[in-house]
Scaffold this motif. Structure first.
Motif, PDB file in Angstrom:
ATOM      1  N   GLU A 129       0.822  -1.202   0.000  1.00  9.11           N
ATOM      2  CA  GLU A 129       0.000   0.000   0.000  1.00  9.11           C
ATOM      3  C   GLU A 129       0.862   1.260   0.000  1.00  9.11           C
ATOM      4  O   GLU A 129       0.570   2.224  -0.708  1.00  9.11           O
ATOM      5  N   GLN A 130       1.942   1.268   0.765  1.00  7.44           N
ATOM      6  CA  GLN A 130       2.840   2.419   0.775  1.00  7.44           C
ATOM      7  C   GLN A 130       3.496   2.608  -0.589  1.00  7.44           C
ATOM      8  O   GLN A 130       3.597   3.726  -1.095  1.00  7.44           O
ATOM      9  N   ALA A 131       3.924   1.523  -1.216  1.00  3.53           N
ATOM     10  CA  ALA A 131       4.539   1.602  -2.542  1.00  3.53           C
ATOM     11  C   ALA A 131       3.540   2.103  -3.584  1.00  3.53           C
ATOM     12  O   ALA A 131       3.896   2.867  -4.489  1.00  3.53           O
ATOM     13  N   PHE A 132       2.282   1.689  -3.461  1.00  5.65           N
ATOM     14  CA  PHE A 132       1.225   2.163  -4.352  1.00  5.65           C
ATOM     15  C   PHE A 132       1.049   3.670  -4.209  1.00  5.65           C
ATOM     16  O   PHE A 132       1.003   4.406  -5.193  1.00  5.65           O
ATOM     17  N   ARG A 133       0.955   4.146  -2.966  1.00  2.00           N
ATOM     18  CA  ARG A 133       0.794   5.581  -2.736  1.00  2.00           C
ATOM     19  C   ARG A 133       1.986   6.363  -3.311  1.00  2.00           C
ATOM     20  O   ARG A 133       1.802   7.417  -3.915  1.00  2.00           O
ATOM     21  N   GLU A 134       3.181   5.837  -3.130  1.00  2.00           N
ATOM     22  CA  GLU A 134       4.368   6.498  -3.682  1.00  2.00           C
ATOM     23  C   GLU A 134       4.328   6.507  -5.210  1.00  2.00           C
ATOM     24  O   GLU A 134       4.722   7.496  -5.841  1.00  2.00           O
ATOM     25  N   ALA A 135       3.841   5.429  -5.812  1.00  6.71           N
ATOM     26  CA  ALA A 135       3.737   5.368  -7.275  1.00  6.71           C
ATOM     27  C   ALA A 135       2.765   6.420  -7.794  1.00  6.71           C
ATOM     28  O   ALA A 135       3.038   7.083  -8.802  1.00  6.71           O
ATOM     29  N   VAL A 136       1.642   6.605  -7.107  1.00  6.71           N
ATOM     30  CA  VAL A 136       0.672   7.626  -7.506  1.00  6.71           C
ATOM     31  C   VAL A 136       1.287   9.011  -7.341  1.00  6.71           C
ATOM     32  O   VAL A 136       1.224   9.844  -8.255  1.00  6.71           O
ATOM     33  N   ASP A 137       1.913   9.258  -6.190  1.00  4.69           N
ATOM     34  CA  ASP A 137       2.543  10.563  -5.959  1.00  4.69           C
ATOM     35  C   ASP A 137       3.635  10.836  -6.991  1.00  4.69           C
ATOM     36  O   ASP A 137       3.745  11.949  -7.507  1.00  4.69           O
ATOM     37  N   ASP A 138       4.456   9.832  -7.296  1.00  5.59           N
ATOM     38  CA  ASP A 138       5.519   9.992  -8.291  1.00  5.59           C
ATOM     39  C   ASP A 138       4.937  10.285  -9.668  1.00  5.59           C
ATOM     40  O   ASP A 138       5.460  11.121 -10.404  1.00  5.59           O
ATOM     41  N   TYR A 139       3.864   9.596 -10.031  1.00  5.53           N
ATOM     42  CA  TYR A 139       3.218   9.821 -11.326  1.00  5.53           C
ATOM     43  C   TYR A 139       2.710  11.255 -11.425  1.00  5.53           C
ATOM     44  O   TYR A 139       2.943  11.944 -12.421  1.00  5.53           O
ATOM     45  N   LEU A 140       2.029  11.718 -10.394  1.00 10.19           N
ATOM     46  CA  LEU A 140       1.492  13.078 -10.407  1.00 10.19           C
ATOM     47  C   LEU A 140       2.604  14.124 -10.418  1.00 10.19           C
ATOM     48  O   LEU A 140       2.510  15.134 -11.122  1.00 10.19           O
ATOM     49  N   ALA A 141       3.674  13.874  -9.673  1.00  6.59           N
ATOM     50  CA  ALA A 141       4.813  14.799  -9.665  1.00  6.59           C
ATOM     51  C   ALA A 141       5.486  14.837 -11.031  1.00  6.59           C
ATOM     52  O   ALA A 141       5.878  15.913 -11.510  1.00  6.59           O
ATOM     53  N   CYS A 184       4.090  14.250 -13.939  1.00  5.46           N
ATOM     54  CA  CYS A 184       3.207  15.005 -14.840  1.00  5.46           C
ATOM     55  C   CYS A 184       3.384  16.498 -14.630  1.00  5.46           C
ATOM     56  O   CYS A 184       3.466  17.273 -15.598  1.00  5.46           O
ATOM     57  N   GLU A 185       3.449  16.902 -13.367  1.00  7.90           N
ATOM     58  CA  GLU A 185       3.602  18.325 -13.073  1.00  7.90           C
ATOM     59  C   GLU A 185       4.937  18.844 -13.601  1.00  7.90           C
ATOM     60  O   GLU A 185       5.006  19.915 -14.199  1.00  7.90           O
ATOM     61  N   GLU A 186       6.015  18.079 -13.403  1.00  5.18           N
ATOM     62  CA  GLU A 186       7.341  18.470 -13.902  1.00  5.18           C
ATOM     63  C   GLU A 186       7.350  18.626 -15.415  1.00  5.18           C
ATOM     64  O   GLU A 186       7.997  19.519 -15.953  1.00  5.18           O
ATOM     65  N   ARG A 187       6.642  17.756 -16.100  1.00  2.01           N
ATOM     66  CA  ARG A 187       6.606  17.788 -17.561  1.00  2.01           C
ATOM     67  C   ARG A 187       5.562  18.758 -18.109  1.00  2.01           C
ATOM     68  O   ARG A 187       5.444  18.919 -19.322  1.00  2.01           O
ATOM     69  N   GLY A 188       4.780  19.358 -17.214  1.00  2.00           N
ATOM     70  CA  GLY A 188       3.780  20.315 -17.635  1.00  2.00           C
ATOM     71  C   GLY A 188       2.615  19.704 -18.387  1.00  2.00           C
ATOM     72  O   GLY A 188       2.011  20.342 -19.247  1.00  2.00           O
ATOM     73  N   ARG A 189       2.284  18.472 -18.065  1.00  2.00           N
ATOM     74  CA  ARG A 189       1.143  17.827 -18.730  1.00  2.00           C
ATOM     75  C   ARG A 189       0.110  17.397 -17.689  1.00  2.00           C
ATOM     76  O   ARG A 189       0.431  17.169 -16.531  1.00  2.00           O
TER      77      ARG A 189
END
Length: 111
Positions: A45-57, A59-64
């Motif tokens: 569950e912790q790894a899943f949450r980190e994967a979601v946070d990493d994905y969103l971060a 996207c934000e870094e790439r401006g999409r």
């Protein structure tokens, strides 16, 4: 244990690998491939949450804009007879086939 994880509007699978003695999963209902793993349910569950946070971060870094799970439309192949019967029933009720399908699906799921 639930069969899916949910965090920030994203869903993830829960799978087991007896060969590797670990749990693993991936984000569901989006095209992006993001996977995670853990030795325990808590680690998974912790790894899943980190994967979601990493994905969103990322996207934000790439401006999409991040994908949202399930865009709200999908194609269903039901066969000729069921398609015709649903179309006739929709016409009989003076509604669109889309509205009939939405109501039937909502009733089936219980929403």
């Amino acid at each position: 244990m639930n069969s899916m994880l949910n965090y920030r509007g994203y869903y993830g699978s829960i799978e087991a690998s007896p060969e590797d003695n670990c749990l693993f999963g991936r984000l569901q209902f989006v095209r992006t491939l993001a996977s995670y793993e853990g030795q325990t349910v808590a680690e998974l569950e912790q790894a899943f949450r980190e994967a979601v946070d990493d994905y969103l971060a990322d996207c934000e870094e790439r401006g999409r804009s991040p994908e949202i799970p399930c865009k709200g439309s999908f194609n269903v192949r039901v066969g000729h007879d069921l398609h015709l019967a649903a179309s006739v029933e929709a016409a009989r009720r003076s509604m669109t086939l889309n509205d009939l399908t939405r109501r039937a699906l909502a009733a089936y799921i219980g929403q």
